[in-house]
Design an enzyme around this catalytic site. Structure first.
Site, PDB file in Angstrom:
ATOM      1  N   GLU A 178       8.044   0.660  -2.634  1.00  8.94           N
ATOM      2  CA  GLU A 178       7.176  -0.531  -2.737  1.00  8.94           C
ATOM      3  C   GLU A 178       7.938  -1.676  -3.391  1.00  8.94           C
ATOM      4  O   GLU A 178       7.899  -2.822  -2.924  1.00  8.94           O
ATOM      5  CB  GLU A 178       5.925  -0.209  -3.566  1.00  8.94           C
ATOM      6  CG  GLU A 178       5.008   0.818  -2.950  1.00  8.94           C
ATOM      7  CD  GLU A 178       3.752   1.022  -3.795  1.00  8.94           C
ATOM      8  OE1 GLU A 178       3.204   0.039  -4.310  1.00  8.94           O
ATOM      9  OE2 GLU A 178       3.325   2.178  -3.957  1.00  8.94           O
ATOM     10  N   THR A 235      -6.176  -8.768   6.188  1.00 10.88           N
ATOM     11  CA  THR A 235      -7.297  -9.249   6.974  1.00 10.88           C
ATOM     12  C   THR A 235      -8.569  -8.704   6.330  1.00 10.88           C
ATOM     13  O   THR A 235      -8.495  -8.034   5.300  1.00 10.88           O
ATOM     14  CB  THR A 235      -7.207  -8.745   8.432  1.00 10.88           C
ATOM     15  OG1 THR A 235      -7.268  -7.313   8.410  1.00 10.88           O
ATOM     16  CG2 THR A 235      -5.911  -9.194   9.109  1.00 10.88           C
ATOM     17  N   HIS A 267       0.846  -1.196   0.000  1.00 12.56           N
ATOM     18  CA  HIS A 267       0.000   0.000   0.000  1.00 12.56           C
ATOM     19  C   HIS A 267       0.883   1.248   0.000  1.00 12.56           C
ATOM     20  O   HIS A 267       1.867   1.304   0.743  1.00 12.56           O
ATOM     21  CB  HIS A 267      -0.908  -0.012   1.236  1.00 12.56           C
ATOM     22  CG  HIS A 267      -1.870   1.136   1.256  1.00 12.56           C
ATOM     23  ND1 HIS A 267      -3.023   1.152   0.497  1.00 12.56           N
ATOM     24  CD2 HIS A 267      -1.820   2.332   1.923  1.00 12.56           C
ATOM     25  CE1 HIS A 267      -3.654   2.301   0.694  1.00 12.56           C
ATOM     26  NE2 HIS A 267      -2.956   3.027   1.551  1.00 12.56           N
TER      27      HIS A 267
HETATM   28  C1  GRF Z   1       0.639   0.488  -6.047  1.00 13.13           C
HETATM   29  O1  GRF Z   1       0.899   1.802  -5.686  1.00 13.13           O
HETATM   30  C2  GRF Z   1       0.134  -0.307  -4.866  1.00 13.13           C
HETATM   31  O2  GRF Z   1       0.676   0.113  -3.667  1.00 13.13           O
HETATM   32  C3  GRF Z   1      -1.330  -0.017  -4.882  1.00 13.13           C
HETATM   33  O3  GRF Z   1      -1.682   0.029  -6.236  1.00 13.13           O
HETATM   34  C4  GRF Z   1      -0.539   0.374  -7.007  1.00 13.13           C
HETATM   35  C5  GRF Z   1      -0.342  -0.743  -7.982  1.00 13.13           C
HETATM   36  O4  GRF Z   1       0.690  -0.470  -8.901  1.00 13.13           O
HETATM   37  N1  GRF Z   1      -2.052  -1.007  -4.107  1.00 13.13           N
HETATM   38  P1  GRF Z   1       1.242  -1.641  -9.812  1.00 13.13           P
HETATM   39  O5  GRF Z   1       0.039  -2.224 -10.552  1.00 13.13           O
HETATM   40  O6  GRF Z   1       1.922  -2.636  -8.956  1.00 13.13           O
HETATM   41  O7  GRF Z   1       2.184  -0.942 -10.764  1.00 13.13           O
END
Ligand code: GRF
Length: 213
Positions: A180, A147, A115
């Site tokens: 991420e 969850t 996230h």
């Molecule tokens: C990411 O920012 C993730 O955190 C959120 O949605 C976006 C997805 O990006 N849940 P991708 O499809 O992985 O490029």
């Protein structure tokens, strides 16, 4: 290619671009993530991530959520496809659906999500826009166990990203995305390695790094 059937299987659920899926693919390919991606499932047939998976030789399924009569039936269908492929860990990677009991019960403490905020701040959609609008000086990325509570499960890893005064949603999102991509394979490996436990909401692991780097 070496026989990788002994490696634990991941199932990745996507809805769109798939850059986090790509981060997982890259980490598997260069050995940072000791797993194999058994299947990538999208609820959108035109998700860019499906092409990434095909390019990496990974099985793909496009299963439209509207093809099932209810949310529960859709989750049961997903759980069935994942179980059939002996998936051990399910990674949500930009999967724009709430997942419910049929999937969570089939994979207890084995569904991860990434996230783009420092949870519990800014759950839900448009987390980067929410962070900018709120005026926080620091946001970031979170990988957490899933969850039934939206973006509310135990936190596995987080990394902070400073918010600049000239940031737009796009520039902030791009810097958060880098984190991420760095965190997600590490968190997946931590889950697969075991040696962790939950104490209430707390994810405690002998392998948790002292810092996020
Ligand atoms: C990411 O920012 C993730 O955190 C959120 O949605 C976006 C997805 O990006 N849940 P991708 O499809 O992985 O490029």
């Amino acid at each position: 290619m070496a026989d990788d059937r002994a490696l634990p299987a991941l199932g990745v659920l996507i809805s769109g671009r798939g850059s986090n899926l790509q981060a997982l693919i890259d980490a598997v390919e260069d050995g940072r993530l000791r797993a194999r991606i058994a299947v990538v499932i999208s609820n959108k047939a035109d998700a860019q991530g499906l092409a990434r998976a095909c390019g990496a030789g990974i099985e793909t399924l496009a299963i439209d959520h509207r093809s099932e009569p209810s949310r529960e039936a859709y989750d049961r269908r997903l759980a069935g496809e994942l179980r059939t492929r002996n998936v051990r860990l399910v990674c949500l990677a930009g999967f724009m659906r709430l997942v419910g009991a049929p999937l969570l019960d089939a994979f207890p403490n084995a569904v991860l999500n990434v996230h783009p905020s420092l949870l519990p701040a800014f759950p839900g959609v448009d987390a980067q826009r929410q962070a900018l609008a709120h005026g926080v000086r620091v946001s970031g990325a979170t990988v957490h166990l899933v969850t039934s509570e939206l973006d509310g499960g135990p936190i596995v890893l987080q990394a902070a990203v400073p918010v600049r005064e000239d940031d737009t949603v796009d520039t902030l999102s791009a810097r958060i995305l880098e984190e991420e991509h760095r965190l997600y394979p590490r968190a997946a490996q931590m889950i697969l390695d075991g040696g962790w436990r939950l104490e209430g909401r707390r994810f405690l692991s002998q392998n948790t790094p002292g810092t996020s780097r």
